[in-house]
Design a protein around this motif. Structure first.
Motif, PDB file in Angstrom:
ATOM      1  N   PRO A 412      23.201  74.497  48.750  1.00  0.00           N
ATOM      2  CA  PRO A 412      22.740  74.732  49.825  1.00  0.00           C
ATOM      3  C   PRO A 412      23.554  73.238  49.867  1.00  0.00           C
ATOM      4  O   PRO A 412      23.628  72.869  51.704  1.00  0.00           O
ATOM      5  N   ALA A 413      23.065  71.810  49.473  1.00  0.00           N
ATOM      6  CA  ALA A 413      23.259  70.504  49.728  1.00  0.00           C
ATOM      7  C   ALA A 413      24.610  70.371  50.133  1.00  0.00           C
ATOM      8  O   ALA A 413      25.428  70.164  51.131  1.00  0.00           O
ATOM      9  N   GLN A 414      25.957  71.478  49.632  1.00  0.00           N
ATOM     10  CA  GLN A 414      27.179  71.462  49.112  1.00  0.00           C
ATOM     11  C   GLN A 414      28.090  72.274  50.532  1.00  0.00           C
ATOM     12  O   GLN A 414      28.453  71.222  51.563  1.00  0.00           O
ATOM     13  N   ARG A 415      26.686  73.224  50.946  1.00  0.00           N
ATOM     14  CA  ARG A 415      27.845  73.968  52.907  1.00  0.00           C
ATOM     15  C   ARG A 415      26.703  72.913  53.409  1.00  0.00           C
ATOM     16  O   ARG A 415      27.437  72.443  54.776  1.00  0.00           O
ATOM     17  N   ARG A 421      31.234  68.012  57.690  1.00  0.00           N
ATOM     18  CA  ARG A 421      32.347  67.232  57.755  1.00  0.00           C
ATOM     19  C   ARG A 421      33.172  68.164  59.281  1.00  0.00           C
ATOM     20  O   ARG A 421      34.296  67.542  59.801  1.00  0.00           O
ATOM     21  N   LEU A 422      32.470  69.619  58.551  1.00  0.00           N
ATOM     22  CA  LEU A 422      33.591  70.251  59.743  1.00  0.00           C
ATOM     23  C   LEU A 422      33.262  70.594  60.781  1.00  0.00           C
ATOM     24  O   LEU A 422      33.747  71.134  61.902  1.00  0.00           O
ATOM     25  N   ALA A 423      32.507  69.786  61.101  1.00  0.00           N
ATOM     26  CA  ALA A 423      31.356  69.901  62.685  1.00  0.00           C
ATOM     27  C   ALA A 423      32.307  69.552  63.676  1.00  0.00           C
ATOM     28  O   ALA A 423      32.545  70.638  64.798  1.00  0.00           O
ATOM     29  N   ALA A 424      33.082  68.917  63.547  1.00  0.00           N
ATOM     30  CA  ALA A 424      33.999  68.876  65.104  1.00  0.00           C
ATOM     31  C   ALA A 424      34.849  70.274  65.476  1.00  0.00           C
ATOM     32  O   ALA A 424      35.445  70.716  66.461  1.00  0.00           O
ATOM     33  N   TRP A 425      36.055  70.891  63.658  1.00  0.00           N
ATOM     34  CA  TRP A 425      36.635  71.482  64.233  1.00  0.00           C
ATOM     35  C   TRP A 425      35.467  72.683  64.173  1.00  0.00           C
ATOM     36  O   TRP A 425      35.992  73.532  65.222  1.00  0.00           O
ATOM     37  N   ILE A 426      35.005  73.264  63.430  1.00  0.00           N
ATOM     38  CA  ILE A 426      33.833  74.800  64.490  1.00  0.00           C
ATOM     39  C   ILE A 426      33.279  74.462  65.496  1.00  0.00           C
ATOM     40  O   ILE A 426      33.535  75.126  66.295  1.00  0.00           O
ATOM     41  N   GLU A 427      32.699  73.159  66.594  1.00  0.00           N
ATOM     42  CA  GLU A 427      32.908  73.189  67.061  1.00  0.00           C
ATOM     43  C   GLU A 427      33.670  73.356  68.647  1.00  0.00           C
ATOM     44  O   GLU A 427      33.526  74.139  69.391  1.00  0.00           O
TER      45      GLU A 427
END
Ligand SMILES: Cc1cc2nc3c(=O)[nH]c(=O)nc-3n(C[C@H](O)[C@H](O)[C@H](O)COP(=O)(O)OP(=O)(O)OC[C@H]3O[C@@H](n4cnc5c(N)ncnc54)[C@H](O)[C@@H]3O)c2cc1C
Length: 433
Positions: A412-415, A421-427
């Motif tokens: 869970p913590a890793q996810r 880390r990938l928030a900008a790309w996901i958005e």
């Protein structure tokens, strides 16, 4: 790319010569005078063994564990290991090549820590193969825990007086001198308060109570002495290295020796595998040769794979020693191969012996002697458990406790971290979908 597993052709030639020489000239001596390797040569044996030693000298292969300044070749541990893989097949070969334990380790520490007088008196005859030596450390009440050592030396003017008992001092029976580890300062830790002394075996007060044998040896064949040091007086210059240096010295002696023990074990395991393969191709039972039975095939595969793993690990450790030139930096792997040695030889010899059926357990095959090396290797130079503790301690040095309650791999913590880390790309992706 730096990985390289081949042997230089010139050195391979030397190995080929050693291999043939040991098989043709030395192994016959094992068969006829097996238990005599550490005894002074009688007239018959001198006539056979001296010319062989001379041939080894002439080939420049005598005492190869030593540097050129002491008459050796300075081969380094990888080459020595490859040599020991051949010499390990034979009880006499190390004598013929001047590389027998414990004399190798003893010569190394005298060369390293001895004064000029000590080198002349003890080292030179040892290097010339004229005498044997003994390393006397284990006590009857304590082996793997030196903190319980009580054998003591006290200063008396220009002399030291040694009092106490030592157990399993190999080859004391035929040695001309003993290297004895004793407590010289009981007020500090043994690791700072123990020293080593060079003691001629005929010094008054050195009493060999009895010579203990291994396994099925007859009582009169024993080579491991119980020694009473009873008011043994030695001059101040019998001290080897400085006062309190015994453990630093001992470390120098054991590093390379353990690698060579391991490589001699490779020789034993290879022999066991060779014997097994020949036998299972020769012996028929229930409609086919044994080699066709899947249990046997499994045993061959296990023995082969374990032997290859072990051999490469030992050679890698030898390579590390050559690279770092510092036993402390390779302590983890030296301890790891020491801990593996009894298991590899136990399993390899067992399978081969078992595949030979009744013949395997008989005194008409060499398995009993090979088999004894498993329990011996599990205690000699310290028990397996102690070496495993060293391995674990060294491995753990590269790790730190996890911060907080959960392991760092807690998913869970890793996810959560990955999402951040990938928030900008996901958005961006979701926004453009
Ligand atoms: C063939 C042979 C030759 C030898 N030659 C010499 C020699 O020349 N000079 C010399 O000084 N000594 C020599 N020794 C002695 C050898 O060094 C000792 O046997 C060794 O250090 C173990 O000591 P010990 O026998 O007193 O066993 P102990 O220390 O009593 O250990 C017995 C058992 O206790 C267990 N154990 C010990 N410590 C731990 C631990 N920390 N954690 C868990 N379990 C543990 C292990 O199962 C171990 O096998 C020789 C031994 C053999 C077999």
């Amino acid at each position: 790319m730096g990985w390289e597993f081949s042997t230089e052709p010139e050195f391979q030639e030397k190995l080929n010569w050693i291999d043939a020489f040991v098989r043709d000239e030395v192994e016959p001596i094992d068969l006829l005078w097996g238990g005599k390797a550490f005894h002074p040569l009688d007239d018959t044996l001198r006539k056979i063994v001296d010319p062989l030693k001379q041939e080894v000298h002439d080939r420049g292969l005598w005492a190869c564990h030593l540097g050129p300044e002491l008459g050796g070749q300075g081969f380094g541990q990888v080459k020595l290991s490859l040599m020991n893989e051949i010499l390990g097949r034979s009880g006499w070969a190390p004598i013929v090549f001047g590389t027998q334990a414990p004399d190798t380790g003893n010569a190394e520490i005298i060369a390293h820590y001895g004064t000029e007088e000590q080198k002349e008196r003890y080292l030179q005859p040892l290097l010339n193969g004229e005498v044997f030596s003994c390393y006397s450390m284990t006590e009857p009440q304590a082996g793997s825990d030196p903190q319980q050592f009580t054998c003591r030396a006290e200063r008396d003017g220009d002399e030291w007086i040694i009092n106490g008992w030592k157990f399993f001092s190999s080859n004391a029976r035929t040695a001309s001198f003993l290297i004895v580890m004793v407590v010289t300062n009981p007020d500090v830790s043994i690791y700072q308060g123990a020293s080593m002394f060079l003691v001629p075996t005929d010094t008054p007060g050195v009493i060999m109570e009895r010579h203990i044998g291994l396994g099925g040896e007859r009582p009169d064949e024993g080579m491991h002495a119980l020694i009473h040091y009873d008011n043994v007086r030695v001059p101040a210059d019998a001290l080897l290295g400085g006062e309190g240096q015994a453990f630093a010295i001992a470390q120098t002696r054991l590093g390379g020796g353990r690698v060579h023990h391991a490589m001699r074990t490779v020789a034993t395991c290879q022999r066991a595998l060779d014997l097994m393969c020949e036998r299972v191709l020769s012996r028929e039972t229930q409609g086919s040769v044994l080699a066709k039975k899947q249990f046997i095939q499994g045993d061959i595969a296990d023995s082969y794979a374990e032997l290859m793993q072990f051999r490469l690990f030992v050679l890698y450790t030898a390579w590390e020693i050559d690279q770092f030139k510092d036993y402390r930096r390779t302590r983890k792997n030296i301890a790891a191969i020491k801990a593996l040695t009894p298991k590899v030889v136990h399993d390899g010899v067992w399978r081969s012996m078992h595949a030979h059926g009744a013949l395997g357990v008989s005194n008409e095959m060499p398995f009993a002697g090979m088999w004894m090396s498993a329990p011996i290797m599990s205690v000699v130079d310290g028990p397996t458990e102690v070496h495993k503790v060293t391995v674990a301690r060294e491995v753990l040095k590269d790790y730190r406790p996890a911060e907080g309650l959960w392991p760092t791999a807690h998913l869970p913590a890793q996810r959560e971290l990955a999402e951040k880390r990938l928030a900008a790309w996901i958005e961006h992706t979701v926004g453009n979908a």
